[in-house]
Design a protein around this motif. Structure first.
Motif, PDB file in Angstrom:
ATOM      1  N   LEU A  79      32.283  59.084  48.199  1.00 19.85           N
ATOM      2  CA  LEU A  79      31.803  58.251  46.998  1.00 19.85           C
ATOM      3  C   LEU A  79      31.927  59.126  45.791  1.00 19.85           C
ATOM      4  O   LEU A  79      31.227  60.093  45.786  1.00 19.85           O
ATOM      5  CB  LEU A  79      30.463  58.073  47.542  1.00 19.85           C
ATOM      6  N   PRO A  80      32.695  58.698  44.795  1.00 23.12           N
ATOM      7  CA  PRO A  80      32.779  59.451  43.684  1.00 23.12           C
ATOM      8  C   PRO A  80      31.667  59.297  42.636  1.00 23.12           C
ATOM      9  O   PRO A  80      30.600  58.520  42.757  1.00 23.12           O
ATOM     10  CB  PRO A  80      34.087  59.005  42.975  1.00 23.12           C
ATOM     11  N   GLN A  81      31.655  60.097  41.760  1.00 19.82           N
ATOM     12  CA  GLN A  81      30.501  60.182  40.854  1.00 19.82           C
ATOM     13  C   GLN A  81      30.342  58.916  40.083  1.00 19.82           C
ATOM     14  O   GLN A  81      29.509  58.373  39.928  1.00 19.82           O
ATOM     15  CB  GLN A  81      30.615  61.388  39.938  1.00 19.82           C
ATOM     16  N   ASP A  82      31.715  58.481  39.516  1.00 16.83           N
ATOM     17  CA  ASP A  82      31.717  57.160  38.798  1.00 16.83           C
ATOM     18  C   ASP A  82      32.312  56.385  39.713  1.00 16.83           C
ATOM     19  O   ASP A  82      33.536  56.019  39.885  1.00 16.83           O
ATOM     20  CB  ASP A  82      32.636  57.200  37.519  1.00 16.83           C
ATOM     21  N   PHE A  83      31.326  55.490  40.690  1.00 20.21           N
ATOM     22  CA  PHE A  83      31.906  54.568  41.532  1.00 20.21           C
ATOM     23  C   PHE A  83      32.540  53.217  40.772  1.00 20.21           C
ATOM     24  O   PHE A  83      31.870  52.603  40.099  1.00 20.21           O
ATOM     25  CB  PHE A  83      30.842  54.525  42.473  1.00 20.21           C
ATOM     26  N   GLY A  84      33.839  53.032  40.907  1.00 23.18           N
ATOM     27  CA  GLY A  84      34.181  51.968  40.486  1.00 23.18           C
ATOM     28  C   GLY A  84      34.003  50.810  41.227  1.00 23.18           C
ATOM     29  O   GLY A  84      33.971  50.753  42.719  1.00 23.18           O
ATOM     30  N   TYR A  85      33.763  49.361  40.775  1.00 21.91           N
ATOM     31  CA  TYR A  85      33.519  48.431  41.688  1.00 21.91           C
ATOM     32  C   TYR A  85      33.856  46.978  40.659  1.00 21.91           C
ATOM     33  O   TYR A  85      34.332  47.204  39.515  1.00 21.91           O
ATOM     34  CB  TYR A  85      31.936  47.795  42.058  1.00 21.91           C
ATOM     35  N   TYR A  86      34.204  45.840  41.313  1.00 23.32           N
ATOM     36  CA  TYR A  86      34.650  44.697  40.735  1.00 23.32           C
ATOM     37  C   TYR A  86      33.473  43.960  40.385  1.00 23.32           C
ATOM     38  O   TYR A  86      32.825  43.248  41.309  1.00 23.32           O
ATOM     39  CB  TYR A  86      35.804  43.862  41.447  1.00 23.32           C
ATOM     40  N   PRO A  87      32.990  43.787  39.235  1.00 23.26           N
ATOM     41  CA  PRO A  87      31.771  43.295  38.859  1.00 23.26           C
ATOM     42  C   PRO A  87      31.780  41.528  39.184  1.00 23.26           C
ATOM     43  O   PRO A  87      30.693  41.186  39.477  1.00 23.26           O
ATOM     44  CB  PRO A  87      31.747  43.477  37.418  1.00 23.26           C
ATOM     45  N   GLU A  88      32.706  41.160  39.146  1.00 16.90           N
ATOM     46  CA  GLU A  88      32.762  39.621  39.622  1.00 16.90           C
ATOM     47  C   GLU A  88      32.727  39.195  41.130  1.00 16.90           C
ATOM     48  O   GLU A  88      32.581  38.114  41.750  1.00 16.90           O
ATOM     49  CB  GLU A  88      34.090  38.915  38.963  1.00 16.90           C
ATOM     50  N   PHE A  89      33.228  40.144  41.905  1.00 13.17           N
ATOM     51  CA  PHE A  89      33.072  40.157  43.492  1.00 13.17           C
ATOM     52  C   PHE A  89      31.800  40.364  44.037  1.00 13.17           C
ATOM     53  O   PHE A  89      30.707  40.684  43.448  1.00 13.17           O
ATOM     54  CB  PHE A  89      33.843  41.656  44.127  1.00 13.17           C
ATOM     55  N   SER A  90      31.517  39.372  45.075  1.00 10.60           N
ATOM     56  CA  SER A  90      30.204  39.395  45.738  1.00 10.60           C
ATOM     57  C   SER A  90      30.289  40.979  46.483  1.00 10.60           C
ATOM     58  O   SER A  90      31.377  41.588  46.709  1.00 10.60           O
ATOM     59  CB  SER A  90      30.016  38.435  46.744  1.00 10.60           C
ATOM     60  N   ALA A  91      29.056  41.380  46.839  1.00  8.74           N
ATOM     61  CA  ALA A  91      29.078  42.350  47.816  1.00  8.74           C
ATOM     62  C   ALA A  91      29.875  42.586  49.106  1.00  8.74           C
ATOM     63  O   ALA A  91      30.705  43.297  49.490  1.00  8.74           O
ATOM     64  CB  ALA A  91      27.739  42.858  48.051  1.00  8.74           C
ATOM     65  N   PHE A  92      30.029  41.345  49.825  1.00  5.16           N
ATOM     66  CA  PHE A  92      30.610  41.000  51.024  1.00  5.16           C
ATOM     67  C   PHE A  92      32.208  41.069  50.533  1.00  5.16           C
ATOM     68  O   PHE A  92      32.915  41.603  51.312  1.00  5.16           O
ATOM     69  CB  PHE A  92      30.022  39.814  51.505  1.00  5.16           C
ATOM     70  N   LYS A  93      32.673  40.366  49.473  1.00  7.54           N
ATOM     71  CA  LYS A  93      33.974  40.281  49.196  1.00  7.54           C
ATOM     72  C   LYS A  93      34.444  41.620  49.011  1.00  7.54           C
ATOM     73  O   LYS A  93      35.757  42.019  49.020  1.00  7.54           O
ATOM     74  CB  LYS A  93      34.235  39.276  48.047  1.00  7.54           C
ATOM     75  N   PHE A  94      33.768  42.524  48.216  1.00  3.82           N
ATOM     76  CA  PHE A  94      34.122  43.843  47.826  1.00  3.82           C
ATOM     77  C   PHE A  94      34.107  44.631  49.061  1.00  3.82           C
ATOM     78  O   PHE A  94      35.236  45.298  49.317  1.00  3.82           O
ATOM     79  CB  PHE A  94      32.894  44.406  46.913  1.00  3.82           C
ATOM     80  N   MET A  95      33.219  44.307  49.973  1.00  5.73           N
ATOM     81  CA  MET A  95      33.358  45.326  51.216  1.00  5.73           C
ATOM     82  C   MET A  95      34.772  44.904  51.920  1.00  5.73           C
ATOM     83  O   MET A  95      35.409  45.650  52.667  1.00  5.73           O
ATOM     84  CB  MET A  95      32.501  45.045  52.253  1.00  5.73           C
TER      85      MET A  95
END
Length: 290
Positions: A79-95
């Motif tokens: 888990l990096p300090q600046d955790f990148g994620y896709y804002p339009e993804f749902s949590a489940f889709k991101f996982m």
């Protein structure tokens, strides 16, 4: 499981971020303490084989990690300090997306993602977009994705930065629950994050480890250097400018200062038992003031 570092060095031009560092980690939780710029993030990126060392080597159970390649990365959760994620993804889709990146089968990915979302308390909001999450929820999603491949080595870089106290406690408990039978390295400059869950503390300054040991062991170094001073409140501000003050509280017309000092800081000061925050201030007060 053993992760061993020998004479590890990382240099950027004339700046040495990690300087001939030796380290040996076994299963358990390690708290990596250091001011900003101490080299913590560089060390973690080297341990994750994201960056290549200028010199020195890292071994996992006796094998050099760069030569292990994918076999080593399969052991890692990061888990990096600046955790990148896709804002339009749902949590489940991101996982599910992160599961595919890590090579999990579709059936395994779905089951594992749901299990972890439940563990981190996000199952009820699994279909909500990540951009609607609070900072604490995003960090919990971050730890969930780091655990997808059930890693044996879990590396967390400033995972509670920016979280409120309640979220930090929740996150610490979550990390503790994942820590059995793993090497967990938690980097932070928030001392309370590691005070209760780390079995060993690593103190890093200017690219080197200046102290390692169990919390009670490393506190011996500053025994006799932590004091409480009771002073008139109108003198407290002046004393705070000249002393290394860890805490203060006002009691009527007096202020009680907690001071880290090699010598008696003021007449009538009394010695008190040190804690990890005192240790941090002993090493890093000058750097944090810059």
């Amino acid at each position: 499981m053993e992760l061993r570092v020998e004479k590890l060095t990382k240099q950027y031009g004339s700046k040495i971020a990690v300087n001939r560092l030796d380290l040996c980690l076994h299963r358990g939780v390690y708290g990596l303490l250091g001011a900003n710029g101490a080299g913590k993030t560089t060390l973690m990126r080297l341990l994750c084989d994201i960056q290549t060392p200028t010199a020195g080597e890292i071994f996992c159970d006796g094998q050099e990690i760069h030569r292990m390649g994918e076999r080593y990365r399969n052991l890692l959760g990061y888990l990096p300090q600046d955790f990148g994620y896709y804002p339009e993804f749902s949590a489940f889709k991101f996982m599910l997306y992160m599961s595919a990146v890590k090579g999990l089968s579709r059936a395994c990915a779905r089951q594992r993602s749901l299990e972890l979302l439940e563990t981190v308390g996000l199952l009820e909001v699994k279909d909500k977009k990540v951009k609607t999450f609070s900072g604490g929820m995003k960090q919990r999603l971050g730890i969930a994705q780091a655990m997808l491949n059930n890693p044996e080595i879990l590396i967390l870089d400033e995972p509670t930065a920016g979280l409120d106290p309640k979220e930090r406690v929740k996150f610490r408990n979550l990390i503790s629950s994942f820590a059995a039978d793993k090497i967990v390295l938690l980097s932070t400059h928030i001392v309370s994050d590691v005070e209760y869950i780390a079995g060993e503390i690593l103190v890093m300054k200017k690219g080197t480890l200046v102290h390692t040991g169990r919390p009670e062991e490393i506190l011996r170094e500053i025994r006799g250097k932590v004091w409480e001073c009771r002073v008139p409140s109108n003198q407290a501000e002046r004393l705070c400018q000249s002393l290394n003050v860890g805490n203060l509280r006002t009691e009527g017309e007096e202020t009680v200062l907690r001071v880290i000092s090699d010598t008696l800081p003021a007449p009538g000061a009394r010695e008190v038992a040190p804690n990890l925050e005192d240790l941090y201030l002993y090493y890093f007060s000058d750097e944090d003031a810059k």
